[in-house]
Each structure stands twice: as structure tokens, then as C-alpha cells.
Design a protein around this motif. Sequence first.
Motif, mmCIF file in Angstrom:
data_model
loop_
_atom_site.group_PDB
_atom_site.id
_atom_site.type_symbol
_atom_site.label_atom_id
_atom_site.label_comp_id
_atom_site.label_asym_id
_atom_site.label_seq_id
_atom_site.Cartn_x
_atom_site.Cartn_y
_atom_site.Cartn_z
ATOM 1 N N UNK A 40 0.840 -1.199 0.000
ATOM 2 C CA UNK A 40 0.000 0.000 0.000
ATOM 3 C C UNK A 40 0.876 1.251 0.000
ATOM 4 N N UNK A 41 1.896 1.253 0.837
ATOM 5 C CA UNK A 41 2.809 2.403 0.912
ATOM 6 C C UNK A 41 3.484 2.654 -0.434
ATOM 7 N N UNK A 42 3.949 1.595 -1.080
ATOM 8 C CA UNK A 42 4.608 1.735 -2.381
ATOM 9 C C UNK A 42 3.644 2.277 -3.434
ATOM 10 N N UNK A 43 2.401 1.818 -3.387
ATOM 11 C CA UNK A 43 1.412 2.290 -4.363
ATOM 12 C C UNK A 43 1.048 3.757 -4.133
ATOM 13 N N UNK A 44 1.038 4.192 -2.889
ATOM 14 C CA UNK A 44 0.778 5.610 -2.596
ATOM 15 C C UNK A 44 1.913 6.467 -3.141
ATOM 16 N N UNK A 45 3.152 6.054 -2.889
ATOM 17 C CA UNK A 45 4.309 6.816 -3.394
ATOM 18 C C UNK A 45 4.287 6.872 -4.918
ATOM 19 N N UNK A 46 4.034 5.740 -5.530
ATOM 20 C CA UNK A 46 3.992 5.668 -7.002
ATOM 21 C C UNK A 46 2.875 6.556 -7.557
ATOM 22 N N UNK A 51 1.124 11.314 -10.460
ATOM 23 C CA UNK A 51 0.239 12.473 -10.557
ATOM 24 C C UNK A 51 1.020 13.736 -10.908
ATOM 25 N N UNK A 52 2.146 13.939 -10.247
ATOM 26 C CA UNK A 52 2.962 15.119 -10.557
ATOM 27 C C UNK A 52 3.580 15.014 -11.947
ATOM 28 N N UNK A 53 3.992 13.807 -12.325
ATOM 29 C CA UNK A 53 4.574 13.612 -13.657
ATOM 30 C C UNK A 53 3.580 14.017 -14.740
ATOM 31 N N UNK A 54 2.315 13.652 -14.550
ATOM 32 C CA UNK A 54 1.281 13.995 -15.535
ATOM 33 C C UNK A 54 1.091 15.506 -15.673
ATOM 34 N N UNK A 55 1.471 16.256 -14.635
ATOM 35 C CA UNK A 55 1.405 17.722 -14.696
ATOM 36 C C UNK A 55 2.727 18.324 -15.161
ATOM 37 N N UNK A 56 3.712 17.470 -15.436
ATOM 38 C CA UNK A 56 4.995 17.944 -15.935
ATOM 39 C C UNK A 56 6.029 18.224 -14.865
ATOM 40 N N UNK A 57 5.827 17.717 -13.633
ATOM 41 C CA UNK A 57 6.761 17.980 -12.539
ATOM 42 C C UNK A 57 7.475 16.701 -12.124
ATOM 43 N N UNK A 58 8.749 16.838 -11.886
ATOM 44 C CA UNK A 58 9.582 15.736 -11.411
ATOM 45 C C UNK A 58 9.718 15.867 -9.895
ATOM 46 N N UNK A 59 9.182 14.903 -9.162
ATOM 47 C CA UNK A 59 9.144 14.991 -7.706
ATOM 48 C C UNK A 59 9.608 13.684 -7.073
ATOM 49 N N UNK A 60 9.721 13.739 -5.761
ATOM 50 C CA UNK A 60 9.932 12.539 -4.957
ATOM 51 C C UNK A 60 8.777 12.445 -3.976
ATOM 52 N N UNK A 61 8.410 11.212 -3.647
ATOM 53 C CA UNK A 61 7.371 10.957 -2.648
ATOM 54 C C UNK A 61 7.921 9.956 -1.643
ATOM 55 N N UNK A 62 7.665 10.218 -0.375
ATOM 56 C CA UNK A 62 8.090 9.317 0.697
ATOM 57 C C UNK A 62 6.895 9.028 1.574
ATOM 58 N N UNK A 63 6.681 7.740 1.868
ATOM 59 C CA UNK A 63 5.600 7.315 2.747
ATOM 60 C C UNK A 63 6.224 6.797 4.037
#
Length: 170
Positions: A40-46, A51-63
Motif C-alpha cells: 500500500x505504501x509503495x502504491x501511494x508513493x507511485x 500524478x505530478x509527472x502527468x502535470x509535468x513535474x519531477x518529484x519525490x514521494x516518501x511514505x
Amino acid sequence: MKTSNIKKTTWAACLAGTVALGSSVAAEDIIKVRLMGSDLAADIARGAVQSCREMGYQVAAVVLDRAGDTMASQRDTFARRHTLEIAARKAGLSIMSGVASVEMRDSREDIRAELNHMDGIIVMEGGIPIRAAGSLVGAVGVSGAPGGDIDANCANAGIEAVQDRIDFAD
């Protein structure tokens, strides 16, 4: 008497004693805790990164889990390396406070400088708590978009991507 019979007799006596004492054990002695699974944690991060990639932003997510330990992290291809640390610290603020990092920032501006000196947290928008069946099970932080509001939107999108699984938590 054989060793196995002694073990069985001892086990039966312990079980009977536990049952007899069961009514005297306070409800607070044993606490049920809800934990988030690593899938679940991995799917939230992914979901947040996507979501940000689809808006054109390169981000990191940490759960983070409810204790503030990292369960999952994902950094998009061109996201800067510091985005991982910042995302984790945003999630850390949500774990500490139990609310979105922007709510904590807005309500406790008076101690913002002090909070920013604590290990594992930073007072910035982009951290969102994760709740299942009313319990805080973790938080997701996102960093790298041009504004904390966008980071928060992507974090929320990561949670929304798995909301059906969270809603059926018992």
C-alpha cells in the motif's frame, strides 16, 4: 512423566490461569494497532509521483509509517536528490501533528523556526496524513513541484489512487 506431558500440563495450567484472570485484565493492557502494509505504501508513493509527472513535474514521494519510519520512497527520473529528504520531513511533520503539514504550518507559525530544527520534520506544505478506519497509519510527503500546494495535491492523489483499499480497512 515424559517431558512432552509436562509441557502439555504446564501449558494447560497457564491457559486456565489466563482465562481465569481474563476478566481482571484492563482493556488498556493490550492495544490494537493498525499498520500500513508495504505494498500500500509503495502504491501511494507511485501514485503521488505519477500524478505530478502527468502535470509535468519531477518529484519525490516518501511514505512513512505511524512511527515515522520510511515504508516507501520514489524519486522521479529528473527529481533532485534533496527532494527525497524534504518529502520525508514533510511527511514527518504530518506524523507528528496528525494533520496536513500546511495546517500545522498555518496554526503554529509561532514555533516554526524551532520545529525546523528537529530531526525528521520540516514545516512546509506537501505532507498528508494517511488514515484507515479512523487511525493514523502513516503519512506521505511530496517535494519537487514548484509550490507546496502542488506537492500536497500530488500527495493527495497518491492516497486517492488507493482509497478503495484504505476504505475497506477493518
